[in-house]
Design a protein around this motif. Structure first.
Motif, PDB file in Angstrom:
ATOM      1  N   VAL A   1       0.513  -1.242  -0.468  1.00 27.20           N
ATOM      2  CA  VAL A   1       0.162   0.399   0.153  1.00 27.20           C
ATOM      3  C   VAL A   1       0.771   1.229  -0.455  1.00 27.20           C
ATOM      4  N   THR A   2       0.391   2.256  -1.087  1.00 26.32           N
ATOM      5  CA  THR A   2       0.992   3.405  -1.311  1.00 26.32           C
ATOM      6  C   THR A   2       0.971   4.934  -0.474  1.00 26.32           C
ATOM      7  N   VAL A   3       1.274   4.682   0.280  1.00 23.74           N
ATOM      8  CA  VAL A   3       0.325   5.952   1.465  1.00 23.74           C
ATOM      9  C   VAL A   3       0.935   7.694   1.537  1.00 23.74           C
ATOM     10  N   HIS A   4      -0.031   8.369   1.218  1.00 27.04           N
ATOM     11  CA  HIS A   4       0.483  10.310   0.871  1.00 27.04           C
ATOM     12  C   HIS A   4       1.297  10.511   2.569  1.00 27.04           C
ATOM     13  N   PRO A   5       2.581  10.703   2.458  1.00 32.77           N
ATOM     14  CA  PRO A   5       2.867  11.261   3.752  1.00 32.77           C
ATOM     15  C   PRO A   5       2.396  12.337   4.471  1.00 32.77           C
ATOM     16  N   GLN A   6       1.640  13.093   4.334  1.00 33.19           N
ATOM     17  CA  GLN A   6       1.430  13.896   4.502  1.00 33.19           C
ATOM     18  C   GLN A   6      -0.222  14.232   5.309  1.00 33.19           C
TER      19      GLN A   6
END
Length: 94
Positions: free
Chosen positions: A74-79
């Motif tokens: 899963v790729t997750v936006h860091p902010q």
């Protein structure tokens, strides 16, 4: 003048194409990132078991298993911690 406008149009088109191709990259200053603990908690809240949290292309990437035991990436936006991409991984070695 016409040459300059043509060159600007070509440059703008190429720049837009590069931006579209890299839409899964995250461009957020590190100071604005959520901590890894928040990513781990988000995964736990979704019923995922985390094997590893790493950084890839400026985004968080979670390797683990979903609630049914299937391998996931899963790729997750860091902010915002929004899911950008969700993939089921193949357990087969072939």
């Amino acid at each position: 003048m016409k040459k300059t406008l043509t060159m600007l149009a070509v440059f703008a088109t190429l720049s837009a194409g590069a931006a579209i191709a890299d839409d899964d990259d995250c461009f957020v200053p590190m100071a604005d990132w959520q901590p890894r603990e928040a990513v781990a908690q988000m995964a736990l809240d979704n019923g995922w078991t985390v094997r590893r949290i790493k950084i890839d292309d400026g985004c968080y990437e979670i390797d683990g298993r979903d609630a049914q035991g299937r391998r996931i990436e899963v790729t997750v936006h860091p902010q915002t911690l929004n899911v950008i991409e969700f993939e089921y991984e193949d357990d087969d070695d072939d």
